[in-house]
Design a protein around this motif. Structure first.
Motif, PDB file in Angstrom:
ATOM      1  N   UNK A  85      59.169-106.039 -69.035  1.00  0.00           N
ATOM      2  CA  UNK A  85      58.706-107.141 -68.210  1.00  0.00           C
ATOM      3  C   UNK A  85      57.231-107.027 -67.842  1.00  0.00           C
ATOM      4  N   UNK A  86      56.661-105.856 -68.054  1.00  0.00           N
ATOM      5  CA  UNK A  86      55.256-105.631 -67.721  1.00  0.00           C
ATOM      6  C   UNK A  86      54.357-106.063 -68.874  1.00  0.00           C
ATOM      7  N   UNK A  87      53.086-105.872 -68.687  1.00  0.00           N
ATOM      8  CA  UNK A  87      52.110-106.172 -69.716  1.00  0.00           C
ATOM      9  C   UNK A  87      52.420-105.361 -70.971  1.00  0.00           C
ATOM     10  N   UNK A  88      52.513-106.033 -72.109  1.00  0.00           N
ATOM     11  CA  UNK A  88      52.857-105.367 -73.376  1.00  0.00           C
ATOM     12  C   UNK A  88      51.824-104.307 -73.766  1.00  0.00           C
ATOM     13  N   UNK A  89      50.624-104.384 -73.224  1.00  0.00           N
ATOM     14  CA  UNK A  89      49.628-103.377 -73.587  1.00  0.00           C
ATOM     15  C   UNK A  89      50.016-101.994 -73.077  1.00  0.00           C
ATOM     16  N   UNK A  90      50.876-101.932 -72.054  1.00  0.00           N
ATOM     17  CA  UNK A  90      51.298-100.622 -71.561  1.00  0.00           C
ATOM     18  C   UNK A  90      52.122 -99.890 -72.617  1.00  0.00           C
ATOM     19  N   UNK A  91      53.021-100.610 -73.287  1.00  0.00           N
ATOM     20  CA  UNK A  91      53.795 -99.989 -74.361  1.00  0.00           C
ATOM     21  C   UNK A  91      52.866 -99.544 -75.489  1.00  0.00           C
ATOM     22  N   UNK A  92      51.907-100.376 -75.839  1.00  0.00           N
ATOM     23  CA  UNK A  92      50.944 -99.987 -76.882  1.00  0.00           C
ATOM     24  C   UNK A  92      50.149 -98.776 -76.447  1.00  0.00           C
ATOM     25  N   UNK A  93      49.774 -98.715 -75.174  1.00  0.00           N
ATOM     26  CA  UNK A  93      49.022 -97.573 -74.660  1.00  0.00           C
ATOM     27  C   UNK A  93      49.847 -96.290 -74.738  1.00  0.00           C
ATOM     28  N   UNK A  94      51.169 -96.422 -74.530  1.00  0.00           N
ATOM     29  CA  UNK A  94      52.036 -95.249 -74.580  1.00  0.00           C
ATOM     30  C   UNK A  94      52.211 -94.730 -75.998  1.00  0.00           C
ATOM     31  N   UNK A  95      52.268 -95.644 -76.962  1.00  0.00           N
ATOM     32  CA  UNK A  95      52.668 -95.262 -78.311  1.00  0.00           C
ATOM     33  C   UNK A  95      51.531 -95.225 -79.324  1.00  0.00           C
ATOM     34  N   UNK A  96      50.365 -95.734 -78.966  1.00  0.00           N
ATOM     35  CA  UNK A  96      49.254 -95.794 -79.922  1.00  0.00           C
ATOM     36  C   UNK A  96      47.941 -95.433 -79.249  1.00  0.00           C
TER      37      UNK A  96
END
Length: 168
Positions: A85-96
């Motif tokens: 539900x949060x900003x999708x950039x957080x997932x990208x920041x975690x994984x890339x």
């Protein structure tokens, strides 16, 4: 222990979704079974064979299981739904590495990015960093971001709930 594989044996091996070939060859007969096309390939089995430090970078898909037959694998799993539900950039920041458009290999991600920023704390609190050995079964829940790397030569059997990336 190591498998006795000649150099270059796996160089031309690429992931191939086996049900796709079967569907192409026998699609008319399979469609005649009455199920909708999108439900045709709900489950499949695959045999994976890889050398030391081969693996997959972070990705997500339906629920899956993996059994190591020979060797070992290191897994880093993260409940990506936790931040959906949060900003999708957080997932990208975690994984890339968001500052580098070229995705790092799994060994490089573990060496360079895992210890940086909030990654290690976040994954250890809301995910898993574990080693799977021969005979162990590992279940990956639907939607969990995960990466895997072989520790030595490794053979495993895997099954995923379907070929569509994130079907309901």
């Amino acid at each position: 222990r190591k498998l006795n594989m000649p150099d270059g044996l796996l160089d031309d091996c690429q992931p191939y979704p086996m049900p796709t070939r079967m569907y192409a060859d026998y699609g008319d007969a399979l469609r005649g079974l009455g199920g909708p096309d999108r439900l045709m390939w709900k489950d499949h089995l695959a045999l994976t064979i890889g050398r030391d430090k081969q693996g997959l970078t972070f990705h997500r898909h339906n629920a899956a299981w993996n059994v190591v037959v020979f060797g070992a694998k290191r897994w880093i799993l993260y409940d990506a739904e936790r931040i959906s539900g949060e900003n999708k950039t957080r997932l990208k920041r975690m994984t890339r590495d968001i500052h580098n458009p070229i995705q790092l290999t799994t060994p490089d991600w573990i060496r360079k990015l895992y210890p940086m920023d909030e990654r290690m704390e976040e994954i250890r609190n809301y995910g898993h960093d574990c080693v799977q050995r021969a005979g162990d079964l590992l279940y990956v829940p639907r939607g969990w971001a995960h990466m895997v790397i072989n520790i030595g030569d490794t053979v495993a059997v895997v099954s995923e709930r379907g070929l569509d990336a994130m079907e309901p």
